[in-house]
Design an enzyme around this catalytic site. Structure first.
Site, PDB file in Angstrom:
ATOM      1  N   ASP A  84     -32.660  -0.917 -23.832  1.00 21.87           N
ATOM      2  CA  ASP A  84     -31.521  -1.787 -23.546  1.00 21.87           C
ATOM      3  C   ASP A  84     -31.069  -2.538 -24.785  1.00 21.87           C
ATOM      4  O   ASP A  84     -31.714  -3.490 -25.230  1.00 21.87           O
ATOM      5  CB  ASP A  84     -31.910  -2.771 -22.438  1.00 21.87           C
ATOM      6  CG  ASP A  84     -30.717  -3.563 -21.931  1.00 21.87           C
ATOM      7  OD1 ASP A  84     -29.597  -3.360 -22.449  1.00 21.87           O
ATOM      8  OD2 ASP A  84     -30.901  -4.386 -21.013  1.00 21.87           O
ATOM      9  N   ARG A 106     -28.790   2.119 -23.689  1.00 22.43           N
ATOM     10  CA  ARG A 106     -27.773   1.252 -23.093  1.00 22.43           C
ATOM     11  C   ARG A 106     -27.130   0.461 -24.223  1.00 22.43           C
ATOM     12  O   ARG A 106     -27.772  -0.346 -24.888  1.00 22.43           O
ATOM     13  CB  ARG A 106     -28.415   0.304 -22.079  1.00 22.43           C
ATOM     14  CG  ARG A 106     -27.423  -0.538 -21.296  1.00 22.43           C
ATOM     15  CD  ARG A 106     -28.179  -1.589 -20.502  1.00 22.43           C
ATOM     16  NE  ARG A 106     -27.367  -2.193 -19.474  1.00 22.43           N
ATOM     17  CZ  ARG A 106     -27.745  -3.265 -18.774  1.00 22.43           C
ATOM     18  NH1 ARG A 106     -28.929  -3.811 -18.996  1.00 22.43           N
ATOM     19  NH2 ARG A 106     -26.971  -3.763 -17.846  1.00 22.43           N
ATOM     20  N   GLU A 129     -28.046  -3.905 -24.791  1.00 21.90           N
ATOM     21  CA  GLU A 129     -27.105  -4.924 -24.329  1.00 21.90           C
ATOM     22  C   GLU A 129     -27.778  -6.295 -24.272  1.00 21.90           C
ATOM     23  O   GLU A 129     -27.248  -7.285 -24.775  1.00 21.90           O
ATOM     24  CB  GLU A 129     -26.542  -4.570 -22.952  1.00 21.90           C
ATOM     25  CG  GLU A 129     -25.530  -5.604 -22.458  1.00 21.90           C
ATOM     26  CD  GLU A 129     -25.073  -5.369 -21.030  1.00 21.90           C
ATOM     27  OE1 GLU A 129     -24.072  -5.991 -20.629  1.00 21.90           O
ATOM     28  OE2 GLU A 129     -25.715  -4.589 -20.308  1.00 21.90           O
ATOM     29  N   HIS A 130     -28.941  -6.351 -23.655  1.00 22.93           N
ATOM     30  CA  HIS A 130     -29.665  -7.616 -23.538  1.00 22.93           C
ATOM     31  C   HIS A 130     -30.885  -7.669 -24.457  1.00 22.93           C
ATOM     32  O   HIS A 130     -31.458  -8.738 -24.639  1.00 22.93           O
ATOM     33  CB  HIS A 130     -30.104  -7.844 -22.082  1.00 22.93           C
ATOM     34  CG  HIS A 130     -28.946  -7.959 -21.138  1.00 22.93           C
ATOM     35  ND1 HIS A 130     -28.073  -9.016 -21.154  1.00 22.93           N
ATOM     36  CD2 HIS A 130     -28.517  -7.121 -20.153  1.00 22.93           C
ATOM     37  CE1 HIS A 130     -27.138  -8.847 -20.217  1.00 22.93           C
ATOM     38  NE2 HIS A 130     -27.390  -7.703 -19.595  1.00 22.93           N
ATOM     39  N   GLY A 131     -31.289  -6.527 -24.993  1.00 20.56           N
ATOM     40  CA  GLY A 131     -32.378  -6.529 -25.970  1.00 20.56           C
ATOM     41  C   GLY A 131     -31.879  -7.055 -27.306  1.00 20.56           C
ATOM     42  O   GLY A 131     -30.675  -7.094 -27.569  1.00 20.56           O
TER      43      GLY A 131
END
Length: 234
Positions: free
Chosen positions: A117, A145, A119-121
């Protein structure tokens, strides 16, 4: 007055030459009583090592063509995209960490694919690449992502060779799908000579079969996106 006495010792035996001593000694040998290794014969094969109880992960097909540029097809039972289309139940894991060790453990644990991820990582493309290496080593599919649904992020993500890409906050799949396709079907720039996705141009069939291998995933989180949900079947 203290008297002292000095005593001299004289060797009465003739020393043995070192060379004679070495030749007179037999080499040391180690024998194991009642051991099956004492009488090893090439005709006797040891028992095969059995596999552990660790869940096995399916090996994904590589794009390297053996007989023709289209050696890999969408109907391959080991292709992630075709497995989902066939209705097979697959298990995945979302990871915010970009530790290759944790990613490899997830693959060895038996998950069918792992989503890294971005996006939020807190990491990006450079940190995702070693994770893809770790997943490839365990035969596990990788999904990236991206932080946002843009052509630039799609190009960077797909160039490092994941089996799929996930777009967040998609309002229209018809808009993001062209980000993943080369002209004339899309607007993705081609750099197959220098990117991992095409095995640095070793995979001569990449341009012919990449659409069969790349899974495009759209996350719909808005009313506008729900109204255009049918576009996701593109």
């Amino acid at each position: 007055m203290v008297s002292t006495t000095t005593t001299f010792f004289t060797a009465t035996t003739t020393p043995t030459p070192l060379s004679s001593s070495l030749h007179s000694k037999k080499p040391h040998s180690l024998t194991l009583p009642n051991s099956k290794f004492n009488h090893f014969s090439p005709s006797k094969h040891p028992k095969p090592i059995t596999h552990s109880s660790r869940p096995t992960t399916p090996s994904l097909p590589k794009s390297f063509p053996e007989d023709s540029p289209t050696a890999v097809s969408a109907t391959s039972p080991l292709n992630l995209k075709s497995r989902l289309r066939s209705g097979e139940t697959l298990y995945d894991l979302f990871l915010l960490s970009f530790s290759p060790t944790l990613v490899e453990i997830a693959g060895l644990a038996g998950y069918n694919f792992v989503v890294n991820d971005m996006e939020h990582g807190h990491d990006g493309i450079s940190e995702a690449l070693p994770c893809l290496h770790a997943l490839a080593a365990s035969g596990t599919a990788a999904i990236l992502r991206v932080p946002e649904a843009t052509a630039a992020w799609a190009k960077k993500a797909l160039d490092i060779g994941p089996q799929g890409i996930m777009f967040p906050m998609v309002k229209s799949a018809a808009k993001v799908v062209p980000y993943c396709r080369f002209p004339p079907a899309g607007i993705r720039g081609s750099a197959r000579l220098i990117v991992r996705a095409s095995a640095y141009d070793i995979d001569k069939g990449y341009l012919n079969n990449y659409l069969n291998e790349i899974l495009i995933m759209c996350q719909v989180k808005s009313l506008e996106g729900v109204k255009k949900i049918d576009d996701c079947d593109t």
